[in-house]
Design an enzyme around this catalytic site. Structure first.
Site, PDB file in Angstrom:
ATOM      1  N   LYS A   4     131.500 -11.516  10.407  1.00  0.00           N
ATOM      2  CA  LYS A   4     131.015 -10.525   9.432  1.00  0.00           C
ATOM      3  C   LYS A   4     129.709 -10.888   8.718  1.00  0.00           C
ATOM      4  O   LYS A   4     129.089 -10.031   8.083  1.00  0.00           O
ATOM      5  CB  LYS A   4     132.093 -10.279   8.358  1.00  0.00           C
ATOM      6  CG  LYS A   4     133.269  -9.496   8.855  1.00  0.00           C
ATOM      7  CD  LYS A   4     132.936  -8.019   9.003  1.00  0.00           C
ATOM      8  CE  LYS A   4     133.893  -7.293   9.900  1.00  0.00           C
ATOM      9  NZ  LYS A   4     133.375  -7.001  11.237  1.00  0.00           N
ATOM     10  N   HIS A  14     131.368  -4.837  23.934  1.00  0.00           N
ATOM     11  CA  HIS A  14     132.741  -5.354  24.014  1.00  0.00           C
ATOM     12  C   HIS A  14     133.704  -4.360  23.381  1.00  0.00           C
ATOM     13  O   HIS A  14     133.551  -3.996  22.229  1.00  0.00           O
ATOM     14  CB  HIS A  14     132.839  -6.707  23.312  1.00  0.00           C
ATOM     15  CG  HIS A  14     132.309  -7.833  24.148  1.00  0.00           C
ATOM     16  ND1 HIS A  14     132.742  -9.130  24.013  1.00  0.00           N
ATOM     17  CD2 HIS A  14     131.400  -7.851  25.148  1.00  0.00           C
ATOM     18  CE1 HIS A  14     132.107  -9.899  24.889  1.00  0.00           C
ATOM     19  NE2 HIS A  14     131.282  -9.141  25.581  1.00  0.00           N
ATOM     20  N   PRO A  39     133.197 -17.663   9.436  1.00  0.00           N
ATOM     21  CA  PRO A  39     132.770 -16.883  10.604  1.00  0.00           C
ATOM     22  C   PRO A  39     133.908 -16.237  11.407  1.00  0.00           C
ATOM     23  O   PRO A  39     133.644 -15.483  12.344  1.00  0.00           O
ATOM     24  CB  PRO A  39     132.019 -17.918  11.461  1.00  0.00           C
ATOM     25  CG  PRO A  39     132.487 -19.248  10.998  1.00  0.00           C
ATOM     26  CD  PRO A  39     132.892 -19.099   9.561  1.00  0.00           C
ATOM     27  N   TYR A  77     137.308  -5.281  12.247  1.00  0.00           N
ATOM     28  CA  TYR A  77     136.423  -6.041  13.145  1.00  0.00           C
ATOM     29  C   TYR A  77     135.222  -5.179  13.558  1.00  0.00           C
ATOM     30  O   TYR A  77     134.089  -5.653  13.632  1.00  0.00           O
ATOM     31  CB  TYR A  77     137.204  -6.508  14.382  1.00  0.00           C
ATOM     32  CG  TYR A  77     136.495  -7.609  15.148  1.00  0.00           C
ATOM     33  CD1 TYR A  77     136.790  -8.952  14.898  1.00  0.00           C
ATOM     34  CD2 TYR A  77     135.525  -7.313  16.104  1.00  0.00           C
ATOM     35  CE1 TYR A  77     136.130  -9.972  15.572  1.00  0.00           C
ATOM     36  CE2 TYR A  77     134.860  -8.326  16.791  1.00  0.00           C
ATOM     37  CZ  TYR A  77     135.173  -9.648  16.523  1.00  0.00           C
ATOM     38  OH  TYR A  77     134.517 -10.655  17.189  1.00  0.00           O
ATOM     39  N   TYR A 115     140.120 -15.550  20.565  1.00  0.00           N
ATOM     40  CA  TYR A 115     140.386 -16.254  19.299  1.00  0.00           C
ATOM     41  C   TYR A 115     141.753 -16.921  19.462  1.00  0.00           C
ATOM     42  O   TYR A 115     142.754 -16.225  19.614  1.00  0.00           O
ATOM     43  CB  TYR A 115     140.445 -15.285  18.122  1.00  0.00           C
ATOM     44  CG  TYR A 115     139.108 -14.696  17.711  1.00  0.00           C
ATOM     45  CD1 TYR A 115     138.533 -13.629  18.395  1.00  0.00           C
ATOM     46  CD2 TYR A 115     138.427 -15.196  16.601  1.00  0.00           C
ATOM     47  CE1 TYR A 115     137.313 -13.094  17.997  1.00  0.00           C
ATOM     48  CE2 TYR A 115     137.205 -14.655  16.200  1.00  0.00           C
ATOM     49  CZ  TYR A 115     136.655 -13.602  16.902  1.00  0.00           C
ATOM     50  OH  TYR A 115     135.448 -13.068  16.508  1.00  0.00           O
TER      51      TYR A 115
HETATM   52  P1  RFL Z   1     119.624 -16.692   6.557  1.00  0.00           P
HETATM   53  O1  RFL Z   1     119.781 -16.402   7.981  1.00  0.00           O
HETATM   54  O2  RFL Z   1     120.174 -17.943   6.002  1.00  0.00           O
HETATM   55  O3  RFL Z   1     118.081 -16.591   6.232  1.00  0.00           O
HETATM   56  C1  RFL Z   1     117.547 -16.971   4.979  1.00  0.00           C
HETATM   57  C2  RFL Z   1     116.117 -17.421   5.189  1.00  0.00           C
HETATM   58  O4  RFL Z   1     115.537 -17.748   3.933  1.00  0.00           O
HETATM   59  C3  RFL Z   1     114.785 -18.933   4.067  1.00  0.00           C
HETATM   60  N1  RFL Z   1     114.670 -19.557   2.733  1.00  0.00           N
HETATM   61  C4  RFL Z   1     113.556 -19.494   1.979  1.00  0.00           C
HETATM   62  N2  RFL Z   1     112.371 -18.945   2.193  1.00  0.00           N
HETATM   63  C5  RFL Z   1     111.433 -19.083   1.210  1.00  0.00           C
HETATM   64  N3  RFL Z   1     111.666 -19.767   0.068  1.00  0.00           N
HETATM   65  C6  RFL Z   1     112.848 -20.326  -0.187  1.00  0.00           C
HETATM   66  N4  RFL Z   1     113.074 -20.972  -1.328  1.00  0.00           N
HETATM   67  C7  RFL Z   1     113.865 -20.210   0.790  1.00  0.00           C
HETATM   68  N5  RFL Z   1     115.139 -20.647   0.873  1.00  0.00           N
HETATM   69  C8  RFL Z   1     115.599 -20.252   2.052  1.00  0.00           C
HETATM   70  C9  RFL Z   1     115.559 -19.759   5.071  1.00  0.00           C
HETATM   71  O5  RFL Z   1     114.737 -20.726   5.700  1.00  0.00           O
HETATM   72  C10 RFL Z   1     116.033 -18.689   6.044  1.00  0.00           C
HETATM   73  O6  RFL Z   1     115.137 -18.484   7.104  1.00  0.00           O
HETATM   74  O7  RFL Z   1     120.244 -15.504   5.661  1.00  0.00           O
HETATM   75  P2  RFL Z   1     120.314 -13.906   5.967  1.00  0.00           P
HETATM   76  O8  RFL Z   1     118.979 -13.394   6.420  1.00  0.00           O
HETATM   77  O9  RFL Z   1     120.964 -13.299   4.786  1.00  0.00           O
HETATM   78  O10 RFL Z   1     121.262 -13.759   7.236  1.00  0.00           O
HETATM   79  C11 RFL Z   1     122.620 -14.100   7.150  1.00  0.00           C
HETATM   80  C12 RFL Z   1     123.141 -14.585   8.505  1.00  0.00           C
HETATM   81  O11 RFL Z   1     122.256 -15.581   8.992  1.00  0.00           O
HETATM   82  C13 RFL Z   1     124.571 -15.133   8.433  1.00  0.00           C
HETATM   83  O12 RFL Z   1     125.363 -14.324   7.589  1.00  0.00           O
HETATM   84  C14 RFL Z   1     125.255 -15.209   9.808  1.00  0.00           C
HETATM   85  O13 RFL Z   1     124.582 -16.083  10.666  1.00  0.00           O
HETATM   86  C15 RFL Z   1     126.699 -15.653   9.674  1.00  0.00           C
HETATM   87  N6  RFL Z   1     127.381 -15.855  10.954  1.00  0.00           N
HETATM   88  C16 RFL Z   1     127.889 -14.784  11.660  1.00  0.00           C
HETATM   89  N7  RFL Z   1     127.723 -13.524  11.213  1.00  0.00           N
HETATM   90  C17 RFL Z   1     128.158 -12.458  11.954  1.00  0.00           C
HETATM   91  O14 RFL Z   1     128.002 -11.315  11.495  1.00  0.00           O
HETATM   92  N8  RFL Z   1     128.764 -12.600  13.172  1.00  0.00           N
HETATM   93  C18 RFL Z   1     128.964 -13.830  13.707  1.00  0.00           C
HETATM   94  O15 RFL Z   1     129.453 -13.895  14.830  1.00  0.00           O
HETATM   95  C19 RFL Z   1     128.549 -14.984  12.933  1.00  0.00           C
HETATM   96  N9  RFL Z   1     128.722 -16.222  13.411  1.00  0.00           N
HETATM   97  C20 RFL Z   1     127.541 -17.143  11.486  1.00  0.00           C
HETATM   98  C21 RFL Z   1     128.228 -17.295  12.721  1.00  0.00           C
HETATM   99  C22 RFL Z   1     127.030 -18.262  10.833  1.00  0.00           C
HETATM  100  C23 RFL Z   1     127.205 -19.518  11.376  1.00  0.00           C
HETATM  101  N10 RFL Z   1     126.628 -20.590  10.667  1.00  0.00           N
HETATM  102  C24 RFL Z   1     126.062 -21.727  11.223  1.00  0.00           C
HETATM  103  C25 RFL Z   1     126.416 -20.491   9.222  1.00  0.00           C
HETATM  104  C26 RFL Z   1     128.425 -18.533  13.284  1.00  0.00           C
HETATM  105  C27 RFL Z   1     127.933 -19.651  12.595  1.00  0.00           C
HETATM  106  C28 RFL Z   1     128.215 -20.989  13.234  1.00  0.00           C
HETATM  107  C1  PHB Z   2     129.542 -16.408  18.023  1.00  0.00           C
HETATM  108  O1  PHB Z   2     129.427 -15.976  19.184  1.00  0.00           O
HETATM  109  O2  PHB Z   2     128.760 -17.247  17.547  1.00  0.00           O
HETATM  110  C2  PHB Z   2     130.672 -15.939  17.190  1.00  0.00           C
HETATM  111  C3  PHB Z   2     131.449 -14.886  17.636  1.00  0.00           C
HETATM  112  C4  PHB Z   2     132.523 -14.449  16.868  1.00  0.00           C
HETATM  113  C5  PHB Z   2     132.803 -15.064  15.663  1.00  0.00           C
HETATM  114  C6  PHB Z   2     132.011 -16.114  15.211  1.00  0.00           C
HETATM  115  C7  PHB Z   2     130.945 -16.559  15.978  1.00  0.00           C
HETATM  116  O3  PHB Z   2     133.862 -14.643  14.938  1.00  0.00           O
END
Ligand code: RFL
Ligand code: PHB
Length: 389
Positions: free
Chosen positions: A296, A72, A292, A384, A200
């Protein structure tokens, strides 16, 4: 049992760090609380910065992302029923890759399996001992048995609700937090995305985002009240609300369908400092959370992993501790800039309870400034796309 680095958490941070270390011959054991199926059912991030893309190639897991990921070169910002484009290529000569975190995690699991590296799922009661000594150890329950691993270092990659951060004594740790007074309701649907690039949208009824996972899989979000729960939102109500918040031409052409996944995520900004205590290092969501809106979270996890991987490599290759000594300061410098960007995008695009007419005019003025100023657009694009590691 003994290993060089125990990695707590099998999300993207833990898996990527494990992959990079194993490829350098550094032995790791990865402990994950949930089953693999559970981890792979979580729908999360979708936008990868070039830094993360490069790191995935470095880790030998970039092939499927290279093939299926979507490049993109811009995003749309919409307000007052019109949209304008932030042209990443023209402004900063860059692009992001749209590739789901779920797929990326699947690729990393496969790579770990192929290496035969140790990984235990459904571990319980993980405890870290002696992180501030020369002989750290991790205790846990697996398959009903108490287990212990001795190691050189522990990587706390266990997300916001993990145990690693809270192992650092409270008087050695500072935490900074903002909880936003709303959440995002997200829907995944097997329909073609409404636009080739993300939209957005700021609207008087609240923020909306049109995103995607592939040319046939869409991901949409709307801002909702914190008290809302998913059961309250039928698919039909979701689509109606989304259509009201995006520009008319998009609303008219959008293809709707049944939701495959629907969930509400709260929005939070959070940073814990420092990201190291003795031989324990925090990575990713264990140390920081961003709302989100700036895409990032996953990308910050990747830069933490990069700094820690480099530091551990220097230590094992040459006995040089400078990289691990600098880890926390280097990672936090980048974290705070991404926190600022995510916070400013959130403030710009959402409606806040109790917002005054003055506050609304400030948002409006900021959007109009962005629409008209190449300098403002360049600053947005630079952030971004991701600041350099
Ligand atoms: P995670 O993915 O939470 O993984 C942590 C893992 O640790 C396990 N755990 C344990 N394991 C053993 N013992 C314990 N005591 C434990 N406690 C926990 C958990 O089960 C899990 O598997 O953290 P990690 O690896 O640091 O990764 C971070 C990312 O997952 C997170 O920052 C992103 O998903 C955030 N996020 C987005 N980030 C982006 O860069 N671009 C995006 O477009 C974006 N969109 C989003 C998002 C997060 C969202 N949600 C639901 C929080 C959109 C959403 C909706
Ligand atoms: C997504 O596709 O889940 C997504 C994309 C951009 C964002 C947050 C979430 O800023």
């Amino acid at each position: 049992m003994r290993t060089q680095v125990v990695i707590i958490g099998g999300g993207p941070s833990g898996l990527l760090l494990g992959q990079l270390l194993q490829r350098q011959g550094i032995d790791t054991v990865l402990l994950e609380r949930h089953s693999r199926e559970y981890v792979l059912a979580r729908i999360r991030a979708g936008v990868l910065e070039a830094g993360l893309v490069n790191l995935l190639h470095e880790a030998g897991v970039g092939e499927r992302m290279q093939r299926d990921g979507l490049q993109h070169e811009g995003i749309y910002l919409a307000h007052s029923n019109r949209g304008f484009r932030i042209d990443f290529r023209r402004l900063c000569d860059g692009a992001v890759t749209v590739y789901g975190q779920t797929e990326l995690t699947r690729d990393l699991y496969q790579a770990r399996d192929a290496m035969g590296a140790a990984m235990l799922h459904q571990v319980d009661q993980v405890e870290i001992h002696g992180a501030d000594s020369e002989r750290p150890q991790v205790n846990f329950i697996h398959d009903g048995r108490a287990r212990r691993i001795d190691c050189d270092f522990i990587a706390g990659c266990d997300g916001f609700h993990g145990v690693s951060r809270n192992t650092i004594p409270a008087d050695r740790r500072s935490q900074f937090e903002r909880v936003y007074p709303f959440g995002w309701l997200g829907v995944l649907s097997q329909t073609p995305p409404v636009s080739e690039e993300l939209i957005y949208a700021s609207h008087e009824r609240g923020f909306a985002l049109c995103s995607m996972r592939s040319p046939s899989l869409s991901r949409y979000y709307i801002q909702v009240a914190l008290e809302d729960n998913v059961q309250q939102w039928s698919d039909a109500e979701f689509w109606n609300e989304l259509k009201r918040r995006i520009p008319h031409d998009a609303a008219e052409s959008i293809v709707t369908g049944d939701s495959i996944e629907k969930s509400i995520a709260p929005l939070r900004s959070f940073v814990a400092e420092p990201m190291r205590w003795g031989r324990l290092f925090l990575c990713g969501d264990a140390a920081h959370i961003v709302p989100p809106t700036g895409a990032k979270g996953l990308n910050l996890a990747a830069s933490d992993v990069y700094y820690l991987w480099r530091g551990l490599r220097q230590y094992y290759d040459a006995g040089d501790t400078r990289g691990i000594d600098d880890y926390s300061a280097l990672a936090l410098a980048r974290v705070w800039k991404a926190e600022r960007f995510s916070w400013s995008m959130t403030n710009l695009l959402h409606r806040f309870p109790g917002q005054s007419p003055f506050d609304l005019r400030m948002q409006q003025a900021q959007l109009e400034y962005l629409e008209s100023s190449s300098a403002a657009q360049t600053a947005l694009a630079e952030n971004y796309l991701g600041l350099p590691y």
